[in-house]
Design a protein around this motif. Sequence first.
Motif, PDB file in Angstrom:
ATOM      1  N   MET A   1       0.828  -1.179   0.000  1.00  0.00           N
ATOM      2  CA  MET A   1       0.000   0.000   0.000  1.00  0.00           C
ATOM      3  C   MET A   1       0.884   1.258   0.000  1.00  0.00           C
ATOM      4  O   MET A   1       0.618   2.204  -0.730  1.00  0.00           O
ATOM      5  CB  MET A   1      -0.896  -0.049   1.241  1.00  0.00           C
ATOM      6  CG  MET A   1      -2.120   0.776   1.149  1.00  0.00           C
ATOM      7  SD  MET A   1      -3.273   0.160  -0.055  1.00  0.00           S
ATOM      8  CE  MET A   1      -4.708   0.051   0.915  1.00  0.00           C
ATOM      9  N   THR A   2       1.933   1.201   0.799  1.00  0.00           N
ATOM     10  CA  THR A   2       2.835   2.354   0.885  1.00  0.00           C
ATOM     11  C   THR A   2       3.541   2.609  -0.438  1.00  0.00           C
ATOM     12  O   THR A   2       3.651   3.754  -0.879  1.00  0.00           O
ATOM     13  CB  THR A   2       3.880   2.125   1.998  1.00  0.00           C
ATOM     14  OG1 THR A   2       3.185   1.873   3.221  1.00  0.00           O
ATOM     15  CG2 THR A   2       4.772   3.324   2.166  1.00  0.00           C
ATOM     16  N   SER A   3       4.005   1.534  -1.086  1.00  0.00           N
ATOM     17  CA  SER A   3       4.736   1.720  -2.345  1.00  0.00           C
ATOM     18  C   SER A   3       3.827   2.287  -3.430  1.00  0.00           C
ATOM     19  O   SER A   3       4.249   3.146  -4.210  1.00  0.00           O
ATOM     20  CB  SER A   3       5.358   0.404  -2.794  1.00  0.00           C
ATOM     21  OG  SER A   3       4.360  -0.543  -3.114  1.00  0.00           O
ATOM     22  N   ILE A   4       2.588   1.827  -3.475  1.00  0.00           N
ATOM     23  CA  ILE A   4       1.653   2.360  -4.476  1.00  0.00           C
ATOM     24  C   ILE A   4       1.351   3.824  -4.188  1.00  0.00           C
ATOM     25  O   ILE A   4       1.285   4.656  -5.102  1.00  0.00           O
ATOM     26  CB  ILE A   4       0.371   1.519  -4.521  1.00  0.00           C
ATOM     27  CG1 ILE A   4       0.694   0.134  -5.074  1.00  0.00           C
ATOM     28  CG2 ILE A   4      -0.699   2.189  -5.377  1.00  0.00           C
ATOM     29  CD1 ILE A   4      -0.454  -0.838  -5.027  1.00  0.00           C
ATOM     30  N   MET A   5       1.200   4.173  -2.906  1.00  0.00           N
ATOM     31  CA  MET A   5       0.939   5.566  -2.552  1.00  0.00           C
ATOM     32  C   MET A   5       2.133   6.451  -2.925  1.00  0.00           C
ATOM     33  O   MET A   5       1.961   7.524  -3.514  1.00  0.00           O
ATOM     34  CB  MET A   5       0.657   5.698  -1.057  1.00  0.00           C
ATOM     35  CG  MET A   5       0.333   7.133  -0.647  1.00  0.00           C
ATOM     36  SD  MET A   5       0.337   7.387   1.119  1.00  0.00           S
ATOM     37  CE  MET A   5       2.069   7.314   1.478  1.00  0.00           C
ATOM     38  N   THR A   8       2.341   6.903  -6.652  1.00  0.00           N
ATOM     39  CA  THR A   8       1.301   7.833  -7.095  1.00  0.00           C
ATOM     40  C   THR A   8       1.678   9.273  -6.766  1.00  0.00           C
ATOM     41  O   THR A   8       1.496  10.171  -7.593  1.00  0.00           O
ATOM     42  CB  THR A   8      -0.048   7.480  -6.437  1.00  0.00           C
ATOM     43  OG1 THR A   8      -0.368   6.128  -6.774  1.00  0.00           O
ATOM     44  CG2 THR A   8      -1.161   8.391  -6.914  1.00  0.00           C
ATOM     45  N   LEU A   9       2.212   9.492  -5.574  1.00  0.00           N
ATOM     46  CA  LEU A   9       2.605  10.852  -5.191  1.00  0.00           C
ATOM     47  C   LEU A   9       3.738  11.389  -6.059  1.00  0.00           C
ATOM     48  O   LEU A   9       3.794  12.586  -6.344  1.00  0.00           O
ATOM     49  CB  LEU A   9       3.019  10.882  -3.718  1.00  0.00           C
ATOM     50  CG  LEU A   9       1.887  10.762  -2.711  1.00  0.00           C
ATOM     51  CD1 LEU A   9       2.447  10.659  -1.294  1.00  0.00           C
ATOM     52  CD2 LEU A   9       0.930  11.933  -2.813  1.00  0.00           C
ATOM     53  N   LEU A  10       4.633  10.511  -6.491  1.00  0.00           N
ATOM     54  CA  LEU A  10       5.737  10.954  -7.336  1.00  0.00           C
ATOM     55  C   LEU A  10       5.306  11.211  -8.777  1.00  0.00           C
ATOM     56  O   LEU A  10       5.796  12.132  -9.429  1.00  0.00           O
ATOM     57  CB  LEU A  10       6.862   9.915  -7.318  1.00  0.00           C
ATOM     58  CG  LEU A  10       7.645   9.816  -6.016  1.00  0.00           C
ATOM     59  CD1 LEU A  10       8.576   8.609  -6.049  1.00  0.00           C
ATOM     60  CD2 LEU A  10       8.436  11.080  -5.771  1.00  0.00           C
ATOM     61  N   ILE A  11       4.404  10.409  -9.284  1.00  0.00           N
ATOM     62  CA  ILE A  11       4.012  10.491 -10.685  1.00  0.00           C
ATOM     63  C   ILE A  11       2.905  11.520 -10.921  1.00  0.00           C
ATOM     64  O   ILE A  11       2.840  12.137 -11.986  1.00  0.00           O
ATOM     65  CB  ILE A  11       3.570   9.099 -11.194  1.00  0.00           C
ATOM     66  CG1 ILE A  11       4.744   8.135 -11.149  1.00  0.00           C
ATOM     67  CG2 ILE A  11       2.985   9.162 -12.588  1.00  0.00           C
ATOM     68  CD1 ILE A  11       5.928   8.534 -11.999  1.00  0.00           C
ATOM     69  N   THR A  12       2.036  11.741  -9.943  1.00  0.00           N
ATOM     70  CA  THR A  12       0.887  12.631 -10.132  1.00  0.00           C
ATOM     71  C   THR A  12       1.274  14.030 -10.601  1.00  0.00           C
ATOM     72  O   THR A  12       0.657  14.540 -11.544  1.00  0.00           O
ATOM     73  CB  THR A  12       0.028  12.684  -8.856  1.00  0.00           C
ATOM     74  OG1 THR A  12      -0.457  11.362  -8.593  1.00  0.00           O
ATOM     75  CG2 THR A  12      -1.141  13.630  -9.008  1.00  0.00           C
ATOM     76  N   PRO A  13       2.250  14.704 -10.007  1.00  0.00           N
ATOM     77  CA  PRO A  13       2.591  16.045 -10.511  1.00  0.00           C
ATOM     78  C   PRO A  13       3.027  16.048 -11.975  1.00  0.00           C
ATOM     79  O   PRO A  13       2.653  16.940 -12.737  1.00  0.00           O
ATOM     80  CB  PRO A  13       3.733  16.503  -9.597  1.00  0.00           C
ATOM     81  CG  PRO A  13       3.619  15.668  -8.385  1.00  0.00           C
ATOM     82  CD  PRO A  13       3.025  14.364  -8.818  1.00  0.00           C
ATOM     83  N   LEU A  14       3.788  15.016 -12.370  1.00  0.00           N
ATOM     84  CA  LEU A  14       4.214  14.919 -13.765  1.00  0.00           C
ATOM     85  C   LEU A  14       3.019  14.679 -14.685  1.00  0.00           C
ATOM     86  O   LEU A  14       2.917  15.293 -15.757  1.00  0.00           O
ATOM     87  CB  LEU A  14       5.232  13.797 -13.934  1.00  0.00           C
ATOM     88  CG  LEU A  14       6.546  13.973 -13.186  1.00  0.00           C
ATOM     89  CD1 LEU A  14       7.377  12.705 -13.264  1.00  0.00           C
ATOM     90  CD2 LEU A  14       7.310  15.155 -13.725  1.00  0.00           C
TER      91      LEU A  14
END
Length: 116
Positions: A1-5, A8-14
């Motif tokens: 769950m942590t790795s997916i979060m 997502t947090l790293l890719i979302t701004p891009l």
Amino acid sequence: MTSIMLETLLITPLALAYEYYLSLHGTSAYQTAETSTLIMLACAGVVTATPLLFFTAGAKLLPLKIIGFLQYIAPTISLLIGVFMYGEKFTSVHMVAFGWIWFGLFLFTIAQIKRR
């Protein structure tokens, strides 16, 4: 769950920046696609994340050596599909490399069986 979060947090701004760029040029899928396509896009995240969550839950129940062994199954299936369904070239060099990989896995399996 942590790795997916974290992913997502790293890719979302891009992704948001790219989507903004596309919308400025009028090529965003959200501006040009049909409603059914937009619904599929919205569901794509869930469809992608669900198998990853199931794999993580299952992986917690198995020893690491079994998980490592299973990681060879998907590439092997991809190779077989590529060769037999799509006619990809499979040279003798490929065969030797493939054979050594599976020979190593065979030896590993035999060692694990003897250990028990």
